[in-house]
Scaffold this active site. Structure first.
Site, mmCIF file in Angstrom:
data_model
loop_
_atom_site.group_PDB
_atom_site.id
_atom_site.type_symbol
_atom_site.label_atom_id
_atom_site.label_comp_id
_atom_site.label_asym_id
_atom_site.label_seq_id
_atom_site.Cartn_x
_atom_site.Cartn_y
_atom_site.Cartn_z
ATOM 1 N N GLU A 1 0.844 -1.185 0.000
ATOM 2 C CA GLU A 1 0.000 0.000 0.000
ATOM 3 C C GLU A 1 0.883 1.239 0.000
ATOM 4 O OE1 GLU A 1 -3.744 -0.385 2.580
ATOM 5 O OE2 GLU A 1 -2.258 -1.592 3.643
ATOM 6 N N TYR A 2 0.308 2.354 -0.450
ATOM 7 C CA TYR A 2 0.924 3.678 -0.355
ATOM 8 C C TYR A 2 2.229 3.838 -1.124
ATOM 9 C CZ TYR A 2 -2.336 3.673 3.565
ATOM 10 O OH TYR A 2 -3.456 3.552 4.332
#
Length: 305
Positions: A166-167
């Site tokens: 993620e991210y």
């Protein structure tokens, strides 16, 4: 790890005991020869801890009333980051001050858990810089990052690595978009570097969808995979046996006790071997924890501050 989908230190005497044992040659993982809690029957329980706010030692404060075994089997340090060095144009492993503090104080923050028989794993997460597990430009680049990971596991006496894609914000800083080969190269190299350690998958992001390339499927290189959506049931999309999967995911204090119990009941009924929890804090969460331990192990949870 976003919410919709996602202290106390031991006494100085214990720290001295662990440090002495290490000096005398005890392995980093076990430290001083301490008797672990009694074995329990049932699924493996996992606890992610946000170390920016909470102590890893909280994981060791819960035992089962019926038999005294640990509630949690795996504690996940959340989280290190995969950053991007714009000078060298390479991914680099980064620890914020709170993660670094846990690692630097492994004798008091990690060894006490391992002495109880709890495995301690480091989660690695994107950091908005364009570097991720799914966009290494070459096998060599992936292998170089795998070495950073395995060196960290060895240096701090950890039990493995958890991948959370993620991210990353692929494309930032001129980085490439996800490709099919990157994660396969990374996981293959990491498994070769640490054949006996845990590699787990938070089943989200481009990396989780790129487990096969060039005739190589790295699914079997993972020890565990889990659902990333708290309060839900979703079987991870990876070819692992049920014993290594957690379709259930709960946020402690954020998922209702009734839902946590329902997910635990379904875990047992459908023969899955892992139960994932997130955000264990320093409060007495024995009521929340008991909601799922009664279904998983037939016992309430006991909290010892």
């Amino acid at each position: 790890m976003f919410t919709p989908v996602r202290s106390r230190v031991r006494t100085a005497a214990l720290a001295l005991l662990a440090a002495t044992a290490l000096a005398l040659g005890a392995t980093p993982t076990t430290g001083a020869a301490a008797a672990p809690a009694p074995a329990k029957q049932g699924p493996t329980s996992v606890a992610y801890v946000e170390v920016n706010n909470n102590s890893m030692l909280n994981v060791g404060k819960y035992t089962l009333a019926g038999g005294g075994g640990n509630v949690f089997d795996i504690a996940v340090i959340f989280a290190a980051n995969i950053n991007y060095d714009t000078g060298t144009k390479a991914a680099t492993l980064y620890f914020n001050e709170n993660v670094q503090r846990v690692l630097d104080n492994a004798v008091t923050q990690i060894r006490p858990l391992q002495q109880k028989g709890i495995k301690v794993v480091l989660s690695v997460l994107g950091n908005h810089q364009g570097a991720g597990f799914a966009n290494f430009p070459s096998r060599q680049a992936a292998s170089a990052f795998a070495k950073q990971l395995s060196d960290t596991v060895a240096e701090y006496g950890l039990d493995g690595i958890d991948f959370d894609d993620e991210y990353a914000e692929y494309g930032n800083n001129g980085t490439g978009q996800p490709n099919d080969s990157s994660f396969v190269y990374l996981v293959s190299a990491l498994r070769a570097n640490m054949p006996d350690k845990i590699i787990s998958l938070y089943d989200i992001g481009p990396a989780a969808s790129s487990l096969s390339y060039g005739g190589v499927d790295v699914s079997s290189d993972f020890d565990y995979a889990w659902n990333p959506y708290y309060g839900t049931w979703q079987v991870p999309g990876i070819a692992l046996p049920k014993s290594k999967l957690s379709p259930a995911a709960v946020e402690i204090g954020g998922t209702s006790q009734s839902t946590a119990a329902d997910l635990a009941r379904r875990t047992v009924a459908e023969g899955y071997g892992v139960y994932l929890t997130y955000n264990l804090d320093g409060a007495d969460r024995s009521a929340d924890v008991s909601a799922f331990t009664r279904e998983l192990y037939g016992s309430d949870a006991v909290y010892a501050p």
